[in-house]
Design a protein around this motif. Structure first.
Motif, PDB file in Angstrom:
ATOM      1  N   VAL A  68       0.836  -1.203   0.000  1.00 23.09           N
ATOM      2  CA  VAL A  68       0.000   0.000   0.000  1.00 23.09           C
ATOM      3  C   VAL A  68       0.873   1.256   0.000  1.00 23.09           C
ATOM      4  N   GLU A  69       1.979   1.230   0.724  1.00 23.21           N
ATOM      5  CA  GLU A  69       2.892   2.377   0.747  1.00 23.21           C
ATOM      6  C   GLU A  69       3.467   2.651  -0.645  1.00 23.21           C
ATOM      7  N   LEU A  70       3.870   1.598  -1.338  1.00 20.93           N
ATOM      8  CA  LEU A  70       4.388   1.766  -2.698  1.00 20.93           C
ATOM      9  C   LEU A  70       3.293   2.245  -3.651  1.00 20.93           C
ATOM     10  N   LEU A  71       2.069   1.739  -3.464  1.00 22.20           N
ATOM     11  CA  LEU A  71       0.943   2.214  -4.279  1.00 22.20           C
ATOM     12  C   LEU A  71       0.733   3.708  -4.102  1.00 22.20           C
ATOM     13  N   ILE A  99      -6.792   4.172  -0.782  1.00 24.76           N
ATOM     14  CA  ILE A  99      -7.606   4.093   0.445  1.00 24.76           C
ATOM     15  C   ILE A  99      -8.322   2.750   0.475  1.00 24.76           C
ATOM     16  N   ALA A 100      -8.905   2.373  -0.655  1.00 23.43           N
ATOM     17  CA  ALA A 100      -9.636   1.108  -0.730  1.00 23.43           C
ATOM     18  C   ALA A 100      -8.720  -0.089  -0.476  1.00 23.43           C
ATOM     19  N   TYR A 101      -7.510  -0.057  -1.027  1.00 20.11           N
ATOM     20  CA  TYR A 101      -6.569  -1.145  -0.772  1.00 20.11           C
ATOM     21  C   TYR A 101      -6.216  -1.215   0.719  1.00 20.11           C
ATOM     22  N   ALA A 102      -5.984  -0.080   1.337  1.00 17.47           N
ATOM     23  CA  ALA A 102      -5.672  -0.079   2.773  1.00 17.47           C
ATOM     24  C   ALA A 102      -6.822  -0.695   3.557  1.00 17.47           C
ATOM     25  N   ARG A 103      -8.035  -0.309   3.228  1.00 16.32           N
ATOM     26  CA  ARG A 103      -9.203  -0.846   3.926  1.00 16.32           C
ATOM     27  C   ARG A 103      -9.364  -2.340   3.663  1.00 16.32           C
ATOM     28  N   ASP A 109      -5.708   4.006   6.850  1.00 18.20           N
ATOM     29  CA  ASP A 109      -5.803   4.677   5.555  1.00 18.20           C
ATOM     30  C   ASP A 109      -5.537   6.175   5.647  1.00 18.20           C
ATOM     31  N   SER A 110      -5.032   6.636   6.791  1.00 20.41           N
ATOM     32  CA  SER A 110      -4.887   8.078   7.023  1.00 20.41           C
ATOM     33  C   SER A 110      -3.945   8.758   6.031  1.00 20.41           C
ATOM     34  N   GLY A 111      -2.834   8.130   5.669  1.00 23.94           N
ATOM     35  CA  GLY A 111      -1.902   8.740   4.716  1.00 23.94           C
ATOM     36  C   GLY A 111      -2.522   8.855   3.336  1.00 23.94           C
ATOM     37  N   ALA A 112      -3.159   7.794   2.884  1.00 18.88           N
ATOM     38  CA  ALA A 112      -3.811   7.813   1.583  1.00 18.88           C
ATOM     39  C   ALA A 112      -4.987   8.785   1.579  1.00 18.88           C
ATOM     40  N   LEU A 113      -5.716   8.840   2.679  1.00 15.79           N
ATOM     41  CA  LEU A 113      -6.854   9.752   2.777  1.00 15.79           C
ATOM     42  C   LEU A 113      -6.390  11.207   2.712  1.00 15.79           C
ATOM     43  N   ALA A 114      -5.328  11.523   3.428  1.00 15.58           N
ATOM     44  CA  ALA A 114      -4.793  12.891   3.392  1.00 15.58           C
ATOM     45  C   ALA A 114      -4.329  13.255   1.980  1.00 15.58           C
ATOM     46  N   ALA A 115      -3.646  12.333   1.318  1.00 15.12           N
ATOM     47  CA  ALA A 115      -3.170  12.593  -0.044  1.00 15.12           C
ATOM     48  C   ALA A 115      -4.343  12.764  -1.006  1.00 15.12           C
ATOM     49  N   ALA A 116      -5.370  11.921  -0.867  1.00 13.90           N
ATOM     50  CA  ALA A 116      -6.526  11.990  -1.767  1.00 13.90           C
ATOM     51  C   ALA A 116      -7.352  13.251  -1.529  1.00 13.90           C
ATOM     52  N   ARG A 117      -7.366  13.744  -0.321  1.00 12.91           N
ATOM     53  CA  ARG A 117      -8.073  15.004  -0.045  1.00 12.91           C
ATOM     54  C   ARG A 117      -7.323  16.191  -0.631  1.00 12.91           C
ATOM     55  N   ILE A 155     -14.056   0.409  -3.315  1.00 11.03           N
ATOM     56  CA  ILE A 155     -13.505   1.468  -4.160  1.00 11.03           C
ATOM     57  C   ILE A 155     -14.554   2.549  -4.410  1.00 11.03           C
ATOM     58  N   ARG A 156     -15.749   2.141  -4.810  1.00  8.40           N
ATOM     59  CA  ARG A 156     -16.831   3.096  -5.067  1.00  8.40           C
ATOM     60  C   ARG A 156     -17.068   3.951  -3.820  1.00  8.40           C
ATOM     61  N   GLN A 157     -17.125   3.317  -2.675  1.00  8.80           N
ATOM     62  CA  GLN A 157     -17.376   4.026  -1.415  1.00  8.80           C
ATOM     63  C   GLN A 157     -16.281   5.057  -1.135  1.00  8.80           C
ATOM     64  N   ALA A 158     -15.018   4.724  -1.401  1.00  7.25           N
ATOM     65  CA  ALA A 158     -13.919   5.665  -1.151  1.00  7.25           C
ATOM     66  C   ALA A 158     -14.095   6.928  -2.001  1.00  7.25           C
TER      67      ALA A 158
END
Length: 191
Positions: A68-71, A99-103, A109-117, A155-158
């Protein structure tokens, strides 16, 4: 065009094509390649192929956290590389997919969520739903169809949680789906 503000960067010409694994995203995008449509390949498949080629740890069955980190790293790199594009660019998956992969793996998923926001794509995201008739497992895709379908819903939910308008592309032949997608991109046509 890239609109960056203090807390957010919006790349209006960056469009995401996402959905369940094996739903036909890559096939659809490969059909657009001869038309000169700029696109970004799916980072998960790239990382899995790379890691498996040398017995690396960053695969879900060995170290899902590192995977997930590499993703996240690869998705951010590709976003930044294309954020200023003047032409529409299609991404085979985007930051919210991380985010979906982390979940999926039960990871934070906080790092991915921050980046996606912070790093936003065009507000319309195109989604291909799971289709049992075309689903195939391979060297990188190990999920059963039921698992892939469930992951597609994560994925859809994210994307919906992040306020994206999810546009579901119809089932059909790849050229029909490509036409439906191109018709919704600025300055594009399906012919």
């Amino acid at each position: 065009m890239n609109n960056c503000f203090a807390s957010k960067c919006i790349a209006d010409n960056c469009f995401v094509l996402t959905g369940a694994p094996g739903s036909g995203k890559t096939t659809l995008l490969e059909g657009l390649r001869p038309l000169g449509q700029p696109m970004v390949a799916e980072p998960a498949r790239q990382i899995l192929a790379e890691q498996r080629s040398f017995g690396g740890r960053a695969v879900p069955e060995r170290d899902p956290g590192l995977f997930v980190e590499l993703l996240l790293s690869r998705a951010l790199y590709e976003y930044r590389r294309h954020a200023d594009s003047r032409r529409p660019v299609l991404f085979d998956r985007g930051l919210p997919d991380v985010i979906a992969y982390a979940r999926l793996f039960g990871l934070p998923d906080s790092g991915a969520l921050a980046a996606a926001r912070r790093h936003r794509y065009n507000p319309r995201v195109f989604l291909l739903p799971a289709q049992e008739g075309i689903y195939r497992q391979d060297d990188e895709r190990k999920m059963t169809f039921a698992e892939a379908h469930a992951f597609g819903e994560i994925i859809r939910q994210a994307y919906e949680e992040l306020g994206y308008a999810v546009v579901e592309l119809p089932e059909g032949m790849p050229d029909e789906r490509a036409g439906a997608l191109l018709a919704q991109l600025p300055g594009q046509s399906s012919s």
